[in-house]
Scaffold this motif. Structure first.
Motif, mmCIF file in Angstrom:
data_model
loop_
_atom_site.group_PDB
_atom_site.id
_atom_site.type_symbol
_atom_site.label_atom_id
_atom_site.label_comp_id
_atom_site.label_asym_id
_atom_site.label_seq_id
_atom_site.Cartn_x
_atom_site.Cartn_y
_atom_site.Cartn_z
ATOM 1 N N TRP A 1 0.853 -1.181 0.000
ATOM 2 C CA TRP A 1 0.000 0.000 0.000
ATOM 3 C C TRP A 1 0.889 1.232 0.000
ATOM 4 N N LYS A 2 0.628 2.179 -0.912
ATOM 5 C CA LYS A 2 1.522 3.319 -1.100
ATOM 6 C C LYS A 2 0.931 4.650 -0.643
ATOM 7 N N SER A 3 -0.359 4.884 -0.901
ATOM 8 C CA SER A 3 -0.938 6.161 -0.474
ATOM 9 C C SER A 3 -2.460 6.085 -0.437
ATOM 10 N N LEU A 4 -3.007 6.954 0.396
ATOM 11 C CA LEU A 4 -4.451 7.075 0.561
ATOM 12 C C LEU A 4 -4.849 8.498 0.217
ATOM 13 N N VAL A 5 -5.895 8.632 -0.579
ATOM 14 C CA VAL A 5 -6.447 9.943 -0.909
ATOM 15 C C VAL A 5 -7.921 9.917 -0.533
ATOM 16 N N ILE A 6 -8.301 10.797 0.379
ATOM 17 C CA ILE A 6 -9.711 10.925 0.748
ATOM 18 C C ILE A 6 -10.351 11.879 -0.257
ATOM 19 N N MET A 7 -11.275 11.368 -1.048
ATOM 20 C CA MET A 7 -11.950 12.181 -2.063
ATOM 21 C C MET A 7 -13.035 13.042 -1.419
ATOM 22 N N SER A 8 -13.766 12.442 -0.485
ATOM 23 C CA SER A 8 -14.772 13.180 0.282
ATOM 24 C C SER A 8 -15.108 12.376 1.526
ATOM 25 N N GLY B 1 -22.445 7.396 8.243
ATOM 26 C CA GLY B 1 -21.511 8.242 7.515
ATOM 27 C C GLY B 1 -20.903 7.467 6.370
ATOM 28 N N GLN B 2 -20.252 8.208 5.475
ATOM 29 C CA GLN B 2 -19.558 7.539 4.388
ATOM 30 C C GLN B 2 -18.303 8.315 4.008
ATOM 31 N N VAL B 3 -17.336 7.572 3.479
ATOM 32 C CA VAL B 3 -16.061 8.144 3.068
ATOM 33 C C VAL B 3 -15.729 7.585 1.688
ATOM 34 N N HIS B 4 -15.447 8.494 0.759
ATOM 35 C CA HIS B 4 -15.033 8.122 -0.591
ATOM 36 C C HIS B 4 -13.511 8.253 -0.623
ATOM 37 N N PHE B 5 -12.818 7.168 -0.962
ATOM 38 C CA PHE B 5 -11.362 7.201 -0.961
ATOM 39 C C PHE B 5 -10.781 6.479 -2.160
ATOM 40 N N ARG B 6 -9.502 6.749 -2.390
ATOM 41 C CA ARG B 6 -8.691 6.002 -3.350
ATOM 42 C C ARG B 6 -7.430 5.556 -2.622
ATOM 43 N N HIS C 1 -1.967 -0.296 -9.015
ATOM 44 C CA HIS C 1 -3.420 -0.364 -9.022
ATOM 45 C C HIS C 1 -3.969 0.737 -8.115
ATOM 46 N N VAL C 2 -5.237 1.039 -8.304
ATOM 47 C CA VAL C 2 -5.941 1.922 -7.378
ATOM 48 C C VAL C 2 -7.249 1.237 -6.993
ATOM 49 N N LEU C 3 -7.496 1.218 -5.703
ATOM 50 C CA LEU C 3 -8.752 0.716 -5.163
ATOM 51 C C LEU C 3 -9.569 1.943 -4.788
ATOM 52 N N GLU C 4 -10.748 2.073 -5.366
ATOM 53 C CA GLU C 4 -11.632 3.205 -5.070
ATOM 54 C C GLU C 4 -12.917 2.673 -4.468
ATOM 55 N N GLU C 5 -13.382 3.340 -3.421
ATOM 56 C CA GLU C 5 -14.578 2.866 -2.737
ATOM 57 C C GLU C 5 -15.267 4.007 -2.017
ATOM 58 N N ASP D 1 -19.567 -1.591 4.860
ATOM 59 C CA ASP D 1 -19.250 -2.134 3.541
ATOM 60 C C ASP D 1 -19.016 -1.001 2.556
ATOM 61 N N GLY D 2 -18.782 -1.381 1.319
ATOM 62 C CA GLY D 2 -18.593 -0.437 0.228
ATOM 63 C C GLY D 2 -18.611 -1.197 -1.074
ATOM 64 N N ALA D 3 -18.657 -0.467 -2.161
ATOM 65 C CA ALA D 3 -18.623 -1.087 -3.482
ATOM 66 C C ALA D 3 -17.291 -0.712 -4.123
ATOM 67 N N PRO D 4 -16.244 -1.531 -3.889
ATOM 68 C CA PRO D 4 -14.921 -1.176 -4.404
ATOM 69 C C PRO D 4 -14.793 -1.410 -5.906
#
Length: 157
Positions: free
Chosen positions: A73-80, A89-94, A108-112, A127-130
């Motif tokens: 795992w290299k980096s996390l980006v919180i989109m919202s 609550g919910q968190v959109h991340f990459r 690769h990028v995992l987005e959820e 849960d989430g829909a990755p």
């Protein structure tokens, strides 16, 4: 036990691990869905499967979880990060990672968009829909770890 002093937190907060996600790994309750998401990402980086299972809602938690040694795992980006509305609550991340496994080798990028609920005075990952996307960065592109350096002089293959 995880050593949490003088190490930058993996979630990208610019704090040390002990001042950021490490305190949640040691038992402090994450105050928001975003804090829990960040601490779970750091737990993936560190291979803390017990923590991941302990913060997963019992209705959706897998029976077991094992770290994948071929995933870096290299980096996390919180989109919202939606402000928590009551007990949800919910968190959109990459999350960017390098996989050295056969047939999967590469970036690769995992987005959820992850869903969280608050029960018993604590937040739980539900849960989430990755979506998983294979990336093809070039040597002179910025490194996906977020360092700002070129891939070839940072995490280059």
């Amino acid at each position: 036990m995880t050593r949490t002093t003088e190490v930058s937190c993996h979630c990208g907060s610019e704090l040390t691990l002990d001042k950021c996600c490490g305190r949640y790994h040691q038992g402090e309750v994450a105050p928001t869905p975003e804090a829990l998401m960040r601490s779970r990402y750091s737990a993936f980086v560190l291979g803390l499967c017990d923590y991941l299972l302990a913060t997963w809602h019992p209705t959706t938690r897998p029976a077991e979880l094992t770290p994948d040694p071929q995933t870096e795992w290299k980096s996390l980006v919180i989109m919202s990060a939606e402000p928590a509305l009551g007990d949800s609550g919910q968190v959109h991340f990459r999350a960017y990672f390098y996989d050295s496994g056969r047939g999967r080798k590469g970036w690769h990028v995992l987005e959820e968009v992850s869903r969280f609920v608050k029960e018993q005075q604590r937040w739980w990952y539900v849960d989430g829909a990755p979506t998983l996307t294979r990336l093809k960065p070039r040597r002179n592109d910025s490194c996906l770890c977020g360092s700002g350096r070129k891939l070839k002089v940072c995490c280059g293959e």
